[in-house]
Design a protein around this motif. Structure first.
Motif, PDB file in Angstrom:
ATOM      1  N   GLN A   1       0.860  -0.982   0.107  1.00 44.41           N
ATOM      2  CA  GLN A   1      -0.211  -0.120   0.036  1.00 44.41           C
ATOM      3  C   GLN A   1       0.809   1.127   0.028  1.00 44.41           C
ATOM      4  O   GLN A   1       0.643   2.166  -0.713  1.00 44.41           O
ATOM      5  N   ILE A   2       1.835   1.265   0.717  1.00 44.67           N
ATOM      6  CA  ILE A   2       2.702   2.332   1.067  1.00 44.67           C
ATOM      7  C   ILE A   2       3.621   2.539  -0.489  1.00 44.67           C
ATOM      8  O   ILE A   2       3.653   3.674  -0.974  1.00 44.67           O
ATOM      9  N   THR A   3       4.029   1.644  -1.027  1.00 50.59           N
ATOM     10  CA  THR A   3       4.759   1.647  -2.202  1.00 50.59           C
ATOM     11  C   THR A   3       3.961   2.119  -3.292  1.00 50.59           C
ATOM     12  O   THR A   3       4.304   3.050  -4.137  1.00 50.59           O
ATOM     13  N   SER A   4       2.656   1.910  -3.123  1.00 50.27           N
ATOM     14  CA  SER A   4       1.743   2.403  -4.515  1.00 50.27           C
ATOM     15  C   SER A   4       1.151   3.878  -4.171  1.00 50.27           C
ATOM     16  O   SER A   4       1.264   4.632  -5.215  1.00 50.27           O
ATOM     17  N   ASP A   5       1.147   4.137  -2.942  1.00 48.56           N
ATOM     18  CA  ASP A   5       0.691   5.642  -2.628  1.00 48.56           C
ATOM     19  C   ASP A   5       1.832   6.515  -2.888  1.00 48.56           C
ATOM     20  O   ASP A   5       1.724   7.714  -2.999  1.00 48.56           O
ATOM     21  N   PHE A   6       3.188   6.082  -2.569  1.00 49.98           N
ATOM     22  CA  PHE A   6       4.352   6.936  -2.953  1.00 49.98           C
ATOM     23  C   PHE A   6       4.880   6.578  -4.130  1.00 49.98           C
ATOM     24  O   PHE A   6       6.210   6.990  -4.184  1.00 49.98           O
ATOM     25  N   ALA A   7       4.448   5.932  -5.069  1.00 49.69           N
ATOM     26  CA  ALA A   7       5.195   5.414  -6.225  1.00 49.69           C
ATOM     27  C   ALA A   7       5.888   6.766  -7.000  1.00 49.69           C
ATOM     28  O   ALA A   7       5.443   7.548  -7.120  1.00 49.69           O
ATOM     29  N   GLY A   8       7.138   6.189  -7.153  1.00 48.21           N
ATOM     30  CA  GLY A   8       8.124   7.419  -7.978  1.00 48.21           C
ATOM     31  C   GLY A   8       8.594   8.353  -7.042  1.00 48.21           C
ATOM     32  O   GLY A   8       9.285   9.336  -7.489  1.00 48.21           O
TER      33      GLY A   8
END
Ligand code: IMP
Ligand code: MG
Length: 174
Positions: free
Chosen positions: A21-28
């Motif tokens: 979830q954190i990976t996708s929320d802060f992608a890039g």
């Protein structure tokens, strides 16, 4: 007596999902994980490996309960971060949200440093104990009002190394 509440498999599964979830929320983007010593150490080390981003981490320490089960109601910063937080995506990593006093104190403290984002990741949450209105952005498990130990959580510094999270019998701490 210790009664199992969450097994290491359940914890690993949930921590994996939180990391995704954190990976996708802060992608890039980059993130700074700030662990609250000592309880969040194990959670942070597992969560960090599930976050597939450019990440750094740092630690803070706040005054603890000591050998008591109840919070003194006052929070003090004992050790600060060395990382500058301005314009950073900051995620405060905590073992458990109980009265909420610790996290609301830390939220105030770190928002004054003008981060770009300030989020809270807590493995456990005891919503029924809340004294101040504060919520986690990433919460692993909501649990009943029982004193728990293991996976970083202690009673008088013991039990932090238990792989599972267990309920500590009230008799144990008298
Ligand atoms: P709060 O400020 O009351 O939300 O307290 C948060 C801190 O209290 C956590 O970081 C823990 O160190 C401690 N704490 C709260 N509940 C428990 C528990 O059930 N077991 C162990 N530590 C706890
Ligand atoms: Mg603690």
């Amino acid at each position: 007596m210790l009664r199992p509440l969450l097994t290491k498999q359940q914890i690993a599964h949930r921590v994996g999902a939180m990391g995704k979830q954190i990976t996708s929320d802060f992608a890039g983007q980059t993130v700074v994980l700030i662990g609250v010593l000592k309880g969040a150490c194990l959670f942070l080390s597992d969560l960090a490996r599930e976050i597939k981003l450019d990440a750094t981490f740092d630690f803070i320490a706040v005054s603890s309960y000591g050998a008591a089960r109840q919070s003194a109601g006052e929070v003090q910063l004992i050790k600060d971060v060395t990382t500058p937080l301005q314009n950073q995506n900051v995620i405060l990593v905590e073992d458990i949200l109980d009265t909420g006093l610790t996290i609301s104190f830390l939220k105030k403290l770190f928002s004054a440093r003008q981060p770009r984002a300030l989020k809270i990741a807590a493995l456990l949450d005891k919503p029924s104990r809340r004294q101040v209105q504060v919520e986690g952005d990433y919460v692993g498990f909501s649990i009943p009002d029982k004193f728990v130990v293991g996976y970083g959580l202690d009673f008088a510094e013991r039990y932090r190394n238990l792989p599972d999270i267990c309920i500590l019998d009230p008799e144990e701490s008298k």
